[in-house]
Design a protein around this motif. Structure first.
Motif, mmCIF file in Angstrom:
data_model
loop_
_atom_site.group_PDB
_atom_site.id
_atom_site.type_symbol
_atom_site.label_atom_id
_atom_site.label_comp_id
_atom_site.label_asym_id
_atom_site.label_seq_id
_atom_site.Cartn_x
_atom_site.Cartn_y
_atom_site.Cartn_z
ATOM 1 N N UNK A 54 51.275 60.562 17.741
ATOM 2 C CA UNK A 54 51.803 60.729 19.092
ATOM 3 C C UNK A 54 51.423 62.081 19.670
ATOM 4 N N UNK A 55 52.235 62.557 20.608
ATOM 5 C CA UNK A 55 51.956 63.808 21.294
ATOM 6 C C UNK A 55 53.263 64.552 21.554
ATOM 7 N N UNK A 56 53.127 65.789 22.012
ATOM 8 C CA UNK A 56 54.273 66.642 22.312
ATOM 9 C C UNK A 56 54.544 66.611 23.810
ATOM 10 N N UNK A 57 55.827 66.460 24.154
ATOM 11 C CA UNK A 57 56.233 66.468 25.550
ATOM 12 C C UNK A 57 57.628 67.101 25.644
ATOM 13 N N UNK A 58 57.743 68.217 26.344
ATOM 14 C CA UNK A 58 59.031 68.887 26.558
ATOM 15 C C UNK A 58 59.796 69.144 25.260
ATOM 16 N N UNK A 59 59.097 69.643 24.243
ATOM 17 C CA UNK A 59 59.752 69.976 22.977
ATOM 18 C C UNK A 59 60.100 68.784 22.109
ATOM 19 N N UNK A 60 59.519 67.629 22.435
ATOM 20 C CA UNK A 60 59.760 66.431 21.634
ATOM 21 C C UNK A 60 58.435 65.823 21.173
ATOM 22 N N UNK A 61 58.515 65.080 20.069
ATOM 23 C CA UNK A 61 57.395 64.263 19.608
ATOM 24 C C UNK A 61 57.586 62.881 20.204
ATOM 25 N N UNK A 62 56.547 62.342 20.816
ATOM 26 C CA UNK A 62 56.618 61.024 21.441
ATOM 27 C C UNK A 62 55.899 60.014 20.547
ATOM 28 N N UNK A 63 56.627 58.951 20.167
ATOM 29 C CA UNK A 63 56.034 57.896 19.358
ATOM 30 C C UNK A 63 55.033 57.116 20.215
ATOM 31 N N UNK A 64 53.823 56.894 19.712
ATOM 32 C CA UNK A 64 52.812 56.196 20.518
ATOM 33 C C UNK A 64 53.063 54.696 20.694
#
Length: 101
Positions: A54-64
């Motif tokens: 996944x990727x980083x968004x606003x201090x979170x890891x986003x599940x793809x």
């Protein structure tokens, strides 16, 4: 399991991205959030997606897979279902990313 283990060089994980590493039998996702490195268990509890993909968004890891989001500082799920994933202590030493295992 106790101690610290080097998992990669800092430059191996581009900013805003994650990578998965196998550490002592566990799949661990390591993320670069603006030069700050964090590590959480790699598997999303919803559908088993690789969080390291996944990727980083606003201090979170986003599940793809379904875009569930997990806080990088503690693994808590903040968008999607409930619960979360375990986190690992992570630090940078001499240009390498180290995890407490």
């Amino acid at each position: 399991m106790a101690g610290w283990e080097a998992v990669c060089r800092v430059g191996e994980i581009p900013e805003g991205e994650g990578r998965t590493f196998r550490i002592r039998g566990l799949e661990v996702a390591v993320f670069n959030d603006g030069g700050r490195f964090s590590a959480i268990l790699d598997r999303c509890p919803h559908a088993g997606g690789s969080l390291g993909s996944g990727w980083v968004e606003d201090g979170t890891a986003v599940c793809p897979l379904h875009y569930w989001r997990f806080r990088l500082d503690d693994g808590r799920c903040v968008a999607g279902g409930g619960g979360g994933v375990p986190g690992f202590d992570c630090e940078v030493r001499d240009g390498r990313v180290w995890l407490s295992t």
